[in-house]
Structure formats: C-alpha cells, structure tokens
Design an enzyme around this catalytic site. Structure first.
Site, mmCIF file in Angstrom:
data_model
loop_
_atom_site.group_PDB
_atom_site.id
_atom_site.type_symbol
_atom_site.label_atom_id
_atom_site.label_comp_id
_atom_site.label_asym_id
_atom_site.label_seq_id
_atom_site.Cartn_x
_atom_site.Cartn_y
_atom_site.Cartn_z
ATOM 1 N N GLU A 40 0.863 -1.179 0.000
ATOM 2 C CA GLU A 40 0.000 0.000 0.000
ATOM 3 C C GLU A 40 0.901 1.230 0.000
ATOM 4 O O GLU A 40 1.628 1.476 0.959
ATOM 5 C CB GLU A 40 -0.893 0.005 1.245
ATOM 6 N N ARG B 6 1.149 10.105 1.193
ATOM 7 C CA ARG B 6 1.775 11.020 2.141
ATOM 8 C C ARG B 6 3.021 11.648 1.545
ATOM 9 O O ARG B 6 3.742 12.364 2.222
ATOM 10 C CB ARG B 6 2.136 10.288 3.440
ATOM 11 N N THR C 179 -4.086 6.413 2.236
ATOM 12 C CA THR C 179 -4.325 7.787 2.691
ATOM 13 C C THR C 179 -5.050 8.599 1.622
ATOM 14 O O THR C 179 -4.683 9.741 1.326
ATOM 15 C CB THR C 179 -3.010 8.485 3.123
ATOM 16 N N LYS D 46 -10.622 -0.924 7.157
ATOM 17 C CA LYS D 46 -9.323 -0.800 7.811
ATOM 18 C C LYS D 46 -9.558 -0.397 9.265
ATOM 19 O O LYS D 46 -10.199 0.619 9.529
ATOM 20 C CB LYS D 46 -8.493 0.268 7.091
#
Length: 232
Positions: A51, A55, A79, A139
């Site tokens: 993943e 960021r 994210t 998640k």
C-alpha cells in the site's frame, strides 16, 4: 449501475489479495525508482503487494511505475482523503484504495470510478457506518492504539460479517494474535519497509523483514489448517 458493478468486482479481487497476503506493507516512497526497488525487495521476500500512501508527492508516479513494470505485483493507494486523490490513484493504475477514516463522499466517488475502496474505522459507530455505505473490507486504524485484538473480539459480537484490515502499531510478533481472528483478512504493517530503511537504500533488510512476515503468515495458516483438520 456500471460503476457499482465494477466496484463490486474489484472488491472481490482486493479481498482475495488481502486474504492471500496476510500482511500488507504500508509504505511512504520518495520516488518511482525507489518504489520499483521496493517492489522487487518485497517480492524477493515473498510479499507480492504493498500500500503506497499518498503522504508523499511521489505516490502517484510510484504506483504508475510499479503497475506498469511489475504487472504481477498488487499496488494499493493509501491515505486517500479526497476525491482528487481517488482520481489520482485510479489514473495511476492502483488496484485498490485505502483511507484511515470513512468519508461518504470519497467512498461514493471511489465506487463511481470502479476503485475498490477500504475505508477506516476505530469504533463501533464508524464500523457500522462504513459497512452501511457498502464497504467490503474496513481498515481498523489505529489498530493497537484503539484496542487491538480486544477491540476486534468485541466488535465481532455485533458485526460478525465485518472483514477487517487492522493497521497501526502492529509488529511481526503481533501477527499470530491478529490473524487468528476470523474477521481479519490481513494486517497492514509499516515495520517491513519504514522510511529510514528506504532512505538508506537497505533493501536487503526489507527483503529479510518481508520474508519473516511471509513465513509467519504461512506458519499461522498451516497451524490453523492442522487444528481445523483435527477438529473435523
């Protein structure tokens, strides 16, 4: 209808990948080249996906580079907090998207783009909302800080159908506790390829950590199969 159908099909593929992998390296990369080296290092250790979190500014380029050059490697985009980041992930060729929380607008946009999306939750209310919005996998974040396996066990009572990807504070030694829970498809892990190892270019250590995680998953599953066989 086309969008929802595509999302449902993609959801099955991502859930299958998570269930097969057991562990998903969660990474922050600084360049497309670094991401390619990382994918090779992880694959050498027996992990065939990761993943890549949004960021860093390099995330989209990194995802595109790996999906183009390593077609057998599964790349999720993490994210994803906005509809724009969902678009960037889709255009980069991400196989699935992940967020730390549940934003209905982002979830709906991902479905409209045919991107399998894993929203985040840390409480019963948030899990309830994510499931109500059609999430196939949720998640659990931040897993350890929110209560770890004790929280998972508590949530399994009212939500036995929930499928979870706990992430946050989990280490290789924690995997047996998490993966023994029926609701847990896979754990997200930042310890496999942390930023300091990436910046140092220590891909040999990343391969070692990937192999350790993959071996642990294999052992847990072999033991579970043996127990099930004896129980039957």
């Amino acid at each position: 209808m086309t969008g929802s159908g595509a999302a449902a099909g993609a959801a099955t593929r991502a859930a299958d990948y998570l269930a097969q992998a057991g562990v998903v390296p969660v990474v922050v990369v600084s360049s497309a080249d670094q991401a390619l080296h990382l994918a090779d290092a992880l694959a050498a250790g027996g992990l065939t996906g990761m993943e890549v979190t949004f960021r860093s500014a390099a995330a989209a380029a990194a995802i595109r580079a790996v999906t183009d050059a390593r077609p057998g490697f599964v790349v999720g985009a993490g994210t994803l907090l906005t509809t724009a980041s969902v678009d960037a992930a889709v255009e980069a060729g991400a196989h699935f998207g992940v967020a730390p929380g549940t934003n209905p607008e982002v979830l709906a946009h991902a479905a409209s783009r045919g991107l399998d999306f894993i929203p985040g939750a840390a409480t019963a209310s948030e899990l309830d909302r994510a499931l109500a919005l059609g999430a196939d996998v949720v998640k659990l974040f931040p897993a350890e800080a929110a209560g770890g396996v004790a929280l998972i066990d508590a949530l399994a009572g009212p939500y036995p159908h929930a499928r979870l990807m706990p992430t946050g504070g989990i280490r290789v030694d924690d995997l047996p506790r998490y993966l023994s829970r029926p609701s847990v498809l896979a754990c997200g892990g930042t310890w496999i390829a942390p930023r300091d190892l990436l910046e140092a270019g220590d891909f040999a250590e990343i391969t070692r950590r990937a192999a350790s995680a993959a071996d642990t998953v294999r052992t847990i599953r072999d033991n579970a199969r043996k127990e099930h066989h004896h129980g039957a």
